[in-house]
Design an enzyme around this catalytic site. Structure first.
Site, mmCIF file in Angstrom:
data_model
loop_
_atom_site.group_PDB
_atom_site.id
_atom_site.type_symbol
_atom_site.label_atom_id
_atom_site.label_comp_id
_atom_site.label_asym_id
_atom_site.label_seq_id
_atom_site.Cartn_x
_atom_site.Cartn_y
_atom_site.Cartn_z
ATOM 1 N N GLN A 98 45.552 70.831 -2.904
ATOM 2 C CA GLN A 98 44.338 70.753 -2.097
ATOM 3 C C GLN A 98 44.338 69.558 -1.154
ATOM 4 O O GLN A 98 45.133 68.629 -1.295
ATOM 5 C CB GLN A 98 43.118 70.654 -3.013
ATOM 6 C CG GLN A 98 43.123 69.446 -3.938
ATOM 7 C CD GLN A 98 41.968 69.477 -4.921
ATOM 8 O OE1 GLN A 98 40.951 68.826 -4.705
ATOM 9 N NE2 GLN A 98 42.138 70.226 -6.019
ATOM 10 N N HIS A 100 41.255 67.379 1.633
ATOM 11 C CA HIS A 100 39.852 67.226 1.986
ATOM 12 C C HIS A 100 39.720 66.919 3.470
ATOM 13 O O HIS A 100 40.611 66.286 4.059
ATOM 14 C CB HIS A 100 39.214 66.108 1.155
ATOM 15 C CG HIS A 100 39.448 66.259 -0.318
ATOM 16 N ND1 HIS A 100 39.038 67.365 -1.020
ATOM 17 C CD2 HIS A 100 40.079 65.466 -1.211
ATOM 18 C CE1 HIS A 100 39.397 67.235 -2.283
ATOM 19 N NE2 HIS A 100 40.039 66.099 -2.426
ATOM 20 N N GLU A 135 38.927 59.682 -1.787
ATOM 21 C CA GLU A 135 38.796 59.524 -3.230
ATOM 22 C C GLU A 135 39.856 58.573 -3.778
ATOM 23 O O GLU A 135 40.926 58.382 -3.199
ATOM 24 C CB GLU A 135 38.884 60.872 -3.945
ATOM 25 C CG GLU A 135 40.197 61.605 -3.789
ATOM 26 C CD GLU A 135 40.152 63.007 -4.391
ATOM 27 O OE1 GLU A 135 39.119 63.684 -4.261
ATOM 28 O OE2 GLU A 135 41.167 63.422 -4.981
ATOM 29 N N HIS A 268 47.503 67.177 -2.002
ATOM 30 C CA HIS A 268 47.769 66.581 -3.307
ATOM 31 C C HIS A 268 47.417 67.559 -4.431
ATOM 32 O O HIS A 268 46.711 68.547 -4.221
ATOM 33 C CB HIS A 268 46.982 65.279 -3.493
ATOM 34 C CG HIS A 268 45.495 65.464 -3.465
ATOM 35 N ND1 HIS A 268 44.766 65.601 -2.293
ATOM 36 C CD2 HIS A 268 44.570 65.547 -4.470
ATOM 37 C CE1 HIS A 268 43.487 65.740 -2.572
ATOM 38 N NE2 HIS A 268 43.342 65.730 -3.885
ATOM 39 N N ARG A 287 41.971 74.496 -0.316
ATOM 40 C CA ARG A 287 43.050 74.730 -1.276
ATOM 41 C C ARG A 287 44.252 75.383 -0.596
ATOM 42 O O ARG A 287 44.101 76.190 0.317
ATOM 43 C CB ARG A 287 42.560 75.597 -2.434
ATOM 44 C CG ARG A 287 41.459 74.923 -3.242
ATOM 45 C CD ARG A 287 40.945 75.805 -4.374
ATOM 46 N NE ARG A 287 39.913 75.115 -5.132
ATOM 47 C CZ ARG A 287 38.618 75.129 -4.811
ATOM 48 N NH1 ARG A 287 38.220 75.823 -3.757
ATOM 49 N NH2 ARG A 287 37.750 74.464 -5.528
#
Length: 420
Positions: A98, A100, A135, A268, A287
């Site tokens: 996935q 972001h 993140e 990642h 994804r």
């Protein structure tokens, strides 16, 4: 200062022992427990224990008093919402491949899907909110991951040592253009292979992986972890093009206390282990495979970053003798680790909304004449209106993670300091 009850999320890749064991509950749990959410995301907000008889959603608490709970600085920068989400994560099996979106991509994508009338819980929705999702994960146990595209020249070396003739055209493609353009072309080709072509290629690649592992002592052994990971992923997700894509990514191992920061566009997959994760308060995921969930290849390609700089493992920086911080460029959050010795007393300066999560030992908090004890798995909400909190370790090897706002430049805010 109020105790915070996290929301347990059950996903198939979660562990039935890790979170339950840390929290002192019966092992194994009834269902796989993948994440413990400590935040105010609308999908599953934590609950603030306001008395022995009741608790309220942190989302409702913030909405009832945004200024008192979040503070002026946070509201001016991020609006009347908690900008970060803290999680306890336990991966027994690999997560999906996935990435972001960036802030601009998230705003545009969310508006587009809103205009299309897609329900918020639609399984084909990519953008569930208008926020990006940088993140940071910090390992509590040995933690395995794939993250970021490997240097194309090294990937050519990996594919060549597998000795698979069917890979030759793809090796030639990347060797002829060993840059982000070549990676984009190869990844796009693999992720969009028609089923018959994928069914012909993938078994040959996996056979090459098995042969490589069986040739111990007869050649270079630089890519054992990468090859084993591809075979393991193929066991979990047979016939998935994400298995091929995994061979393009950096294979990373974090030891307890080390961190990994992932910005927008970084492809990642977390593979195995338990960690603390903090992110901007978003649930936007694009994804690329290794999942039965929705995969939108054109949208994923739009957000992916195919550059291949090294993905550094973050070592914490000392703030004081009791606190170490993980420096990232994200302004939405800052994460640090507190490890006071038995009897040591540490003052936590007020610096906007904070969440403290105990992961080992036991600590006692004192704030404005009140006390609160935390053991592993327990957490506390500190509002912007709370005065200084004093933390004292009650057991050896106590450990507490501290989540709060980063500053406008992405650096951490005020640290902890010993109480004289």
């Amino acid at each position: 200062m109020h105790r915070l009850e996290g929301a347990v999320r059950s996903y198939a890749w979660g562990s039935r022992t890790a979170i339950a064991s840390l929290c002192g509950r019966t092992v194994p749990s009834a269902h796989p427990e993948a994440e413990l959410w400590l935040g105010a995301h609308p999908a599953d907000p934590a609950r603030v224990v306001e008395s022995k008889d009741g608790a309220a959603s942190l989302l409702d608490v913030l909405e009832s008093d945004p200024s008192g709970q979040l503070g002026t600085d946070s509201i001016e920068r991020f609006g009347p919402h908690l900008p970060f989400l803290l999680k306890l994560l336990a991966a027994e099996e690999p997560l999906s491949l996935q990435a972001h979106p960036s802030a601009a991509q998230a705003v545009e994508g969310f508006a587009r899907e809103e205009a299309m009338g897609l329900p918020a819980d639609s399984p084909v929705r990519n953008y569930r909110d208008p926020s990006h999702k940088p993140e940071l994960v910090v390992a509590l146990t040995r933690f395995e991951a794939l993250a970021g595209f490997r240097d194309p020249r090294r990937t050519v070396e990996l594919l060549e040592v597998l000795g698979v003739p069917e890979l030759d055209p793809y090796v030639g493609l990347l060797a002829g253009q060993p840059d982000s353009g070549g990676l984009r072309a190869l990844f796009t080709t693999w992720i969009t292979l028609p089923p018959p072509a994928l069914s012909a290629l993938l078994p040959r690649v996996l056979d090459g992986c098995v042969t490589y592992l069986a040739t111990d002592g007869r050649g270079p052994r630089e890519f054992v972890a990468e090859v084993r990971t591809a075979l393991q992923l193929a066991d979990f997700y047979p016939g998935d093009a994400g298995v091929l894509a995994s061979l393009l990514l950096n294979r990373i191992t974090l030891e307890p206390g080390q961190g990994l920061y992932l910005d927008a566009g970084n492809l990642h997959a977390y593979l195995h282990g338990m960690g603390i994760e903090i992110m901007a308060n978003s649930d936007n995921v694009l994804r690329g495979g290794l999942t039965p969930k929705h995969v939108d290849v054109p949208e994923l390609l739009r957000v992916l970053d195919f550059r291949s700089p090294a993905v550094p493992i973050l070592e914490p920086e000392p703030v004081t003798s009791h606190e170490w911080r993980y420096r990232t460029p994200a302004p939405e959050f800052a994460l640090s680790r507190l490890e006071p010795g038995v009897g040591d007393t540490v003052a936590l300066s007020p610096c906007g909304p904070q969440i403290l999560l105990c992961t080992a030992g036991a600590v006692r908090l004192r704030c404005h004449g009140e006390t609160l004890d935390l053991v592993p798995g327990e957490s506390v909400w500190l509002s912007a209106s709370d005065p200084e909190v004093v933390l004292e370790a009650q057991a050896p090897d106590s450990q507490v993670f501290r989540a709060r706002l980063g500053d406008a430049r992405g650096a951490d805010g005020d640290g902890a300091h010993p109480v004289s």
